[in-house]
Design a protein around this motif. Structure first.
Motif, PDB file in Angstrom:
ATOM      1  N   TYR A  58      -5.454  -8.182   5.707  1.00 50.80           N
ATOM      2  CA  TYR A  58      -5.492  -7.931   7.149  1.00 50.80           C
ATOM      3  C   TYR A  58      -6.839  -7.345   7.548  1.00 50.80           C
ATOM      4  N   LEU A  59      -7.234  -7.584   8.807  1.00 51.19           N
ATOM      5  CA  LEU A  59      -8.440  -7.004   9.386  1.00 51.19           C
ATOM      6  C   LEU A  59      -8.064  -6.159  10.587  1.00 51.19           C
ATOM      7  N   CYS A  60      -8.769  -5.037  10.738  1.00 45.29           N
ATOM      8  CA  CYS A  60      -8.597  -4.193  11.918  1.00 45.29           C
ATOM      9  C   CYS A  60      -9.298  -4.872  13.087  1.00 45.29           C
ATOM     10  N   LEU A  61      -8.603  -5.059  14.204  1.00 46.99           N
ATOM     11  CA  LEU A  61      -9.213  -5.691  15.367  1.00 46.99           C
ATOM     12  C   LEU A  61     -10.102  -4.736  16.144  1.00 46.99           C
ATOM     13  N   ASN A  62     -10.017  -3.440  15.867  1.00 46.20           N
ATOM     14  CA  ASN A  62     -10.846  -2.459  16.552  1.00 46.20           C
ATOM     15  C   ASN A  62     -12.266  -2.447  16.001  1.00 46.20           C
ATOM     16  N   CYS A  63     -12.410  -2.449  14.657  1.00 47.20           N
ATOM     17  CA  CYS A  63     -13.744  -2.340  14.058  1.00 47.20           C
ATOM     18  C   CYS A  63     -14.074  -3.465  13.087  1.00 47.20           C
ATOM     19  N   GLY A  64     -13.118  -4.290  12.716  1.00 45.83           N
ATOM     20  CA  GLY A  64     -13.365  -5.405  11.810  1.00 45.83           C
ATOM     21  C   GLY A  64     -13.271  -5.067  10.331  1.00 45.83           C
ATOM     22  N   ALA A  65     -12.948  -3.816  10.012  1.00 47.83           N
ATOM     23  CA  ALA A  65     -12.824  -3.406   8.604  1.00 47.83           C
ATOM     24  C   ALA A  65     -11.518  -3.937   8.017  1.00 47.83           C
ATOM     25  N   PRO A  66     -11.447  -4.073   6.689  1.00 42.11           N
ATOM     26  CA  PRO A  66     -10.177  -4.459   6.064  1.00 42.11           C
ATOM     27  C   PRO A  66      -9.119  -3.390   6.325  1.00 42.11           C
ATOM     28  N   ALA A  67      -7.877  -3.814   6.357  1.00 42.70           N
ATOM     29  CA  ALA A  67      -6.755  -2.885   6.525  1.00 42.70           C
ATOM     30  C   ALA A  67      -5.876  -2.975   5.284  1.00 42.70           C
ATOM     31  N   VAL A  68      -5.197  -1.893   4.976  1.00 46.12           N
ATOM     32  CA  VAL A  68      -4.279  -1.865   3.837  1.00 46.12           C
ATOM     33  C   VAL A  68      -2.880  -1.533   4.330  1.00 46.12           C
ATOM     34  N   ASP A  69      -1.897  -2.041   3.609  1.00 39.68           N
ATOM     35  CA  ASP A  69      -0.499  -1.782   3.935  1.00 39.68           C
ATOM     36  C   ASP A  69      -0.016  -0.631   3.070  1.00 39.68           C
ATOM     37  N   LEU A  70       0.022   0.582   3.635  1.00 41.31           N
ATOM     38  CA  LEU A  70       0.469   1.753   2.883  1.00 41.31           C
ATOM     39  C   LEU A  70       1.956   1.693   2.563  1.00 41.31           C
ATOM     40  N   GLY A  71       2.689   0.837   3.254  1.00 35.48           N
ATOM     41  CA  GLY A  71       4.107   0.666   2.959  1.00 35.48           C
ATOM     42  C   GLY A  71       4.349   0.059   1.590  1.00 35.48           C
ATOM     43  N   LYS A  72       3.339  -0.587   1.003  1.00 34.85           N
ATOM     44  CA  LYS A  72       3.460  -1.204  -0.320  1.00 34.85           C
ATOM     45  C   LYS A  72       3.065  -0.260  -1.454  1.00 34.85           C
ATOM     46  N   VAL A  73       2.573   0.930  -1.125  1.00 34.99           N
ATOM     47  CA  VAL A  73       2.078   1.852  -2.152  1.00 34.99           C
ATOM     48  C   VAL A  73       3.171   2.276  -3.136  1.00 34.99           C
ATOM     49  N   PRO A  74       4.355   2.714  -2.689  1.00 37.63           N
ATOM     50  CA  PRO A  74       5.374   3.120  -3.676  1.00 37.63           C
ATOM     51  C   PRO A  74       5.750   1.995  -4.632  1.00 37.63           C
ATOM     52  N   GLU A  75       5.856   0.785  -4.110  1.00 34.30           N
ATOM     53  CA  GLU A  75       6.193  -0.363  -4.952  1.00 34.30           C
ATOM     54  C   GLU A  75       5.076  -0.636  -5.966  1.00 34.30           C
ATOM     55  N   ALA A  76       3.828  -0.573  -5.524  1.00 36.84           N
ATOM     56  CA  ALA A  76       2.692  -0.798  -6.418  1.00 36.84           C
ATOM     57  C   ALA A  76       2.608   0.293  -7.489  1.00 36.84           C
ATOM     58  N   MET A  77       2.888   1.537  -7.110  1.00 33.07           N
ATOM     59  CA  MET A  77       2.854   2.634  -8.080  1.00 33.07           C
ATOM     60  C   MET A  77       3.940   2.463  -9.132  1.00 33.07           C
ATOM     61  N   ALA A  78       5.120   2.006  -8.717  1.00 33.44           N
ATOM     62  CA  ALA A  78       6.209   1.787  -9.665  1.00 33.44           C
ATOM     63  C   ALA A  78       5.856   0.672 -10.645  1.00 33.44           C
ATOM     64  N   GLU A  79       5.248  -0.404 -10.138  1.00 26.98           N
ATOM     65  CA  GLU A  79       4.834  -1.495 -11.016  1.00 26.98           C
ATOM     66  C   GLU A  79       3.771  -1.019 -12.003  1.00 26.98           C
ATOM     67  N   GLU A  80       2.823  -0.225 -11.523  1.00 24.16           N
ATOM     68  CA  GLU A  80       1.762   0.284 -12.387  1.00 24.16           C
ATOM     69  C   GLU A  80       2.326   1.221 -13.453  1.00 24.16           C
ATOM     70  N   ALA A  81       3.324   2.019 -13.097  1.00 28.20           N
ATOM     71  CA  ALA A  81       3.935   2.931 -14.064  1.00 28.20           C
ATOM     72  C   ALA A  81       4.632   2.148 -15.170  1.00 28.20           C
ATOM     73  N   GLU A  82       5.256   1.016 -14.815  1.00 24.18           N
ATOM     74  CA  GLU A  82       5.900   0.188 -15.827  1.00 24.18           C
ATOM     75  C   GLU A  82       4.870  -0.403 -16.780  1.00 24.18           C
ATOM     76  N   GLU A  83       3.706  -0.788 -16.236  1.00 24.50           N
ATOM     77  CA  GLU A  83       2.652  -1.371 -17.061  1.00 24.50           C
ATOM     78  C   GLU A  83       1.990  -0.326 -17.950  1.00 24.50           C
ATOM     79  N   ASP A  84       2.009   0.933 -17.522  1.00 29.39           N
ATOM     80  CA  ASP A  84       1.318   1.991 -18.243  1.00 29.39           C
ATOM     81  C   ASP A  84       2.167   2.642 -19.325  1.00 29.39           C
ATOM     82  N   ASP A  85       3.211   1.957 -19.786  1.00 31.05           N
ATOM     83  CA  ASP A  85       4.001   2.523 -20.871  1.00 31.05           C
ATOM     84  C   ASP A  85       3.063   2.829 -22.037  1.00 31.05           C
ATOM     85  N   VAL A  86       3.239   3.993 -22.624  1.00 30.80           N
ATOM     86  CA  VAL A  86       2.337   4.455 -23.676  1.00 30.80           C
ATOM     87  C   VAL A  86       2.557   3.631 -24.940  1.00 30.80           C
ATOM     88  N   ALA A  87       1.476   3.035 -25.422  1.00 33.04           N
ATOM     89  CA  ALA A  87       1.524   2.278 -26.668  1.00 33.04           C
ATOM     90  C   ALA A  87       1.196   3.220 -27.815  1.00 33.04           C
TER      91      ALA A  87
END
Length: 123
Positions: A58-87
């Protein structure tokens, strides 16, 4: 995946992309965003029928900078935690039987003489 109307946003308008929390990365305070890489299906009169987001960006229509969806952060953190299982990490030990320095994983035997080795925890 194609989407039709889903739910409503806090301002009473229908939310076609589901629950989102878009924020401008330059923190300009913009409240309008343009989805990139999205396909729309419209009817003969130009009315919205469905959409498909090919890559969520997504792009911000006010300044043209990229936008991020903070609503996806918990899901992304959970996926990353699964990948980071200690070997397990190999540990260098002196075999008490053959007196050879060997690198073994916890629970393995000495590769030289086959003696059982115990990996103690460090204080």
């Amino acid at each position: 995946m194609w989407h039709g109307s889903r739910g409503a946003c806090p301002h009473g308008r229908p939310s076609i992309l589901g629950t989102m929390w878009l924020v401008c990365t330059s923190r300009c305070g913009g409240r309008l965003f343009r989805p990139l890489d999205a396909e729309l299906v419209i009817d003969a009169e130009g009315g919205y029928q469905a959409h498909r987001v090919l890559q969520p960006s997504y792009l911000c229509l006010n300044c043209g900078a990229p936008a991020v969806d903070l609503g996806k952060v918990p899901e992304a953190m959970a996926e990353e935690a699964e990948e980071d299982d200690v070997a397990p990490v190999p540990v260098d030990l002196l075999c008490p039987v053959c007196e050879t320095m060997v690198a073994v994983l916890p629970g393995e035997e000495c590769p030289n003489c086959g003696a059982g080795l115990e990996v103690g925890e460090r204080p």
